[in-house]
Design an enzyme around this catalytic site. Structure first.
Site, mmCIF file in Angstrom:
data_model
loop_
_atom_site.group_PDB
_atom_site.id
_atom_site.type_symbol
_atom_site.label_atom_id
_atom_site.label_comp_id
_atom_site.label_asym_id
_atom_site.label_seq_id
_atom_site.Cartn_x
_atom_site.Cartn_y
_atom_site.Cartn_z
ATOM 1 N N GLU A 261 0.828 -1.218 0.000
ATOM 2 C CA GLU A 261 0.000 0.000 0.000
ATOM 3 C C GLU A 261 0.855 1.258 0.000
ATOM 4 O O GLU A 261 1.890 1.317 0.644
ATOM 5 C CB GLU A 261 -0.931 0.025 1.213
ATOM 6 N N PHE B 121 1.608 5.556 0.336
ATOM 7 C CA PHE B 121 1.637 6.533 1.426
ATOM 8 C C PHE B 121 0.242 7.055 1.793
ATOM 9 O O PHE B 121 -0.123 7.137 2.970
ATOM 10 C CB PHE B 121 2.531 7.687 0.976
ATOM 11 N N TRP C 129 -0.630 14.461 -11.552
ATOM 12 C CA TRP C 129 -0.525 13.602 -12.742
ATOM 13 C C TRP C 129 0.122 12.296 -12.326
ATOM 14 O O TRP C 129 1.330 12.188 -12.241
ATOM 15 C CB TRP C 129 0.340 14.340 -13.779
ATOM 16 N N THR D 281 -5.469 7.819 -4.345
ATOM 17 C CA THR D 281 -5.639 8.319 -2.979
ATOM 18 C C THR D 281 -4.774 9.550 -2.748
ATOM 19 O O THR D 281 -5.066 10.367 -1.890
ATOM 20 C CB THR D 281 -5.312 7.243 -1.913
HETATM 21 O O1 GFB Z 1 -0.044 7.689 -2.205
HETATM 22 P P1 GFB Z 1 -0.571 6.505 -2.871
HETATM 23 O O2 GFB Z 1 -1.162 5.474 -2.012
HETATM 24 O O3 GFB Z 1 -1.569 6.955 -3.977
HETATM 25 O O4 GFB Z 1 0.647 5.876 -3.665
HETATM 26 P P2 GFB Z 1 -2.350 6.117 -5.112
HETATM 27 C C1 GFB Z 1 1.295 6.582 -4.686
HETATM 28 C C2 GFB Z 1 2.714 6.957 -4.301
HETATM 29 O O5 GFB Z 1 3.405 7.337 -5.511
HETATM 30 C C3 GFB Z 1 2.813 8.159 -3.385
HETATM 31 C C4 GFB Z 1 4.150 8.508 -5.295
HETATM 32 O O6 GFB Z 1 2.753 7.852 -2.042
HETATM 33 C C5 GFB Z 1 4.144 8.761 -3.788
HETATM 34 O O7 GFB Z 1 5.217 8.049 -3.206
HETATM 35 N N1 GFB Z 1 3.477 9.614 -5.970
HETATM 36 C C6 GFB Z 1 2.304 9.577 -6.649
HETATM 37 C C7 GFB Z 1 3.936 10.874 -6.027
HETATM 38 N N2 GFB Z 1 2.009 10.782 -7.144
HETATM 39 C C8 GFB Z 1 3.004 11.622 -6.775
HETATM 40 C C9 GFB Z 1 3.248 13.009 -6.972
HETATM 41 O O8 GFB Z 1 2.495 13.741 -7.587
HETATM 42 N N3 GFB Z 1 4.377 13.506 -6.415
HETATM 43 C C10 GFB Z 1 5.241 12.737 -5.706
HETATM 44 N N4 GFB Z 1 6.324 13.330 -5.201
HETATM 45 N N5 GFB Z 1 5.051 11.417 -5.513
HETATM 46 C C11 GFB Z 1 -2.158 3.493 -5.258
HETATM 47 C C12 GFB Z 1 -1.359 2.689 -4.255
HETATM 48 O O9 GFB Z 1 -1.580 4.776 -5.232
HETATM 49 O O10 GFB Z 1 -1.984 3.055 -6.584
HETATM 50 C C13 GFB Z 1 -1.601 1.222 -4.442
HETATM 51 O O11 GFB Z 1 -1.733 3.032 -2.927
HETATM 52 C C14 GFB Z 1 -1.380 0.835 -5.928
HETATM 53 O O12 GFB Z 1 -0.690 0.521 -3.644
HETATM 54 C C15 GFB Z 1 -2.259 1.700 -6.826
HETATM 55 O O13 GFB Z 1 -0.015 0.986 -6.232
HETATM 56 C C16 GFB Z 1 -2.028 1.418 -8.304
HETATM 57 O O14 GFB Z 1 -3.737 5.801 -4.715
HETATM 58 O O15 GFB Z 1 -2.181 6.965 -6.318
#
Ligand code: GFB
Length: 420
Positions: free
Chosen positions: A47, A49, A284, A379
């Protein structure tokens, strides 16, 4: 892959932030006579952040419910690390690097894991949450039962010769637990509260609940959801870094943008007058999201076209781009813009770790005037939308989404409005 990570990356106890070693439990405020109890938790390795931040809110509400029933529970914050989205593999990072602990403490008492260890407290019990082997059945009922451990629980903890249980424990190799049990559960923060007060576990002083994402919110979007959410203010250092950047590159500050916050979130009141800065904000989401949500996202060129049109309509020439995209994709996106459009990103990876950059990205992309356009069902995006609700932006400027190339009028995201 999971086993490989588990097996390979056990680290020694971190020395991160040793100079800050103070307990963050306000003992005056939480001086209930009842014996202190400690709830620890962890989340499935895969999962991200922001999903983990959501799980914090669910578990924080369990602690709230336990405390309302007269028990003196304190939440021990699970150190951050081993997140597969982070480019740099770091472990055992304390919460104060990301969040304002004083603010968290205004909802429920919390403490860092390092502080818990410093008090030489043992972990009496690990409860590994899992689903029911037979599924939900015909109707969804809130329930829990002690059951045999299903994969992968059976491989995550092992009993050693000294009868103690060892597992990942956030990379701290000298940590162990006295007991381990698997519990099949379907339910929410309230169900977890019932589990912890059940006679099988009620004598335990410190309990760690692993796979805490298995439980849901008791009432998604209600006032307690928002209290937990509002208490999750970002660390002052990160907000300051974002503010310096806004001022320097985006002509944006809280006074002009009408985004000032009262020091104590409990004193916040409903408003819809925030203006934001004169730029467009976009989250994005790329990388693994392209596999998970391929049909729901625009192409790189399609993204550029949407942004250009919007900037033209809103008479803006600055874009703040929050993204996890690789450099070559960012460069390709920028190559489609005319000279009049400037794209800004915060990229100080020397000073800040990946999670901190992600938070600075969120702060910067939540404060533009007419924000856009978030990546479908991310998320990361949800957390930005919630922050804009807290800051009091008009709804029309927040709940927007980047549509895929072939569906320009795609369905917009649900509007989860703040409740006080
Ligand atoms: O936060 P998060 O749960 O959102 O996971 P989703 C995405 C991670 O990607 C973030 C990086 O915690 C960051 O480490 N990240 C994404 C970014 N967008 C950005 C951004 O704009 N800037 C920066 N600096 N970092 C879900 C995951 O991600 O997506 C699931 O929780 C799975 O495990 C799924 O991978 C496909 O909801 O976008």
């Amino acid at each position: 892959f999971l086993l490989l990570v588990l097996g390979s990356s056990v680290a020694l106890r971190s020395k991160v932030d040793q100079h800050h070693k103070v307990s963050h439990v306000d003992s005056n405020k939480y001086s209930i006579a009842a014996e202190k109890k400690f709830l620890l938790y962890d989340v499935n390795f895969g999962e991200g952040f922001n999903l983990r931040r959501d799980v914090y809110m669910r578990v924080a509400n369990t602690v709230r419910l336990l405390r309302e029933s007269g028990e003196n529970w304190i939440l021990v914050l699970p150190p951050w690390g081993r997140l597969h989205h982070w480019q740099r593999m770091q472990v055992a990072l304390s919460w104060r690097l990301f969040f304002d602990l004083e603010s968290l403490n205004r909802f429920i008492p919390v403490m860092e894991f390092e502080d818990f260890l410093d008090e030489n407290r043992p972990i009496d019990q690990v409860i590994y949450l899992q689903h029911y082997e037979e599924g939900w059945g015909t109707e969804y009922v809130r329930k829990f039962d002690e059951r045999r451990c299903l994969p992968p629980a059976d491989s995550h903890y092992r009993k050693e010769n000294d009868s103690k249980w060892r597992g990942w424990f956030y990379s701290y190799e000298d940590v162990q637990a006295s007991n381990f049990k698997c519990v099949s559960i379907q339910g929410d923060s309230g169900t977890l509260k019932d589990l912890l007060t059940h006679s099988n576990f009620s004598s335990m002083t410190s309990v760690m609940v692993d796979r805490a994402e298995t439980i849901l919110h008791e009432n998604f979007g209600d006032v307690n959801y928002w209290k937990a959410r509002r208490s999750m203010r970002y660390s002052k250092d990160l907000v300051e870094a974002a503010n310096v950047f806004r001022d320097k590159y985006l002509d944006s500050d809280d006074e002009n943008d009408d985004t000032e916050m009262v020091a104590d979130w409990r004193k916040e009141r409903a408003k819809r007058t925030a203006k934001g800065g004169p730029y467009l904000g976009i989250h994005w989401r790329r990388r693994d999201f392209l596999y998970a949500r391929h049909d729901q996202l625009p192409s790189i060129k399609g993204t550029a076209e949407i942004l250009e049109k919007l900037c033209e309509k809103l008479k803006l020439n600055r874009i703040y781009l929050a993204t996890d995209a690789p450099e070559e994709e960012v460069n390709e996106l920028k190559s489609y813009f005319g000279k009049e459009l400037q794209v800004f990103r915060f990229t100080d990876t020397q000073k800040y770790n990946d999670g901190q950059i992600a938070i600075i990205d969120q702060v910067l992309s939540l404060r533009p005037c007419c924000t856009l356009h978030r990546s479908y069902e991310s998320t990361f995006t949800f957390r930005i939308q919630e922050d804009r609700e807290i800051l009091g932006f008009p709804i029309s400027s927040t709940f927007n989404r980047l549509c895929p190339d072939n569906i320009p009028d795609c369905e917009q995201p649900p509007k989860w409005k703040i409740v006080y």
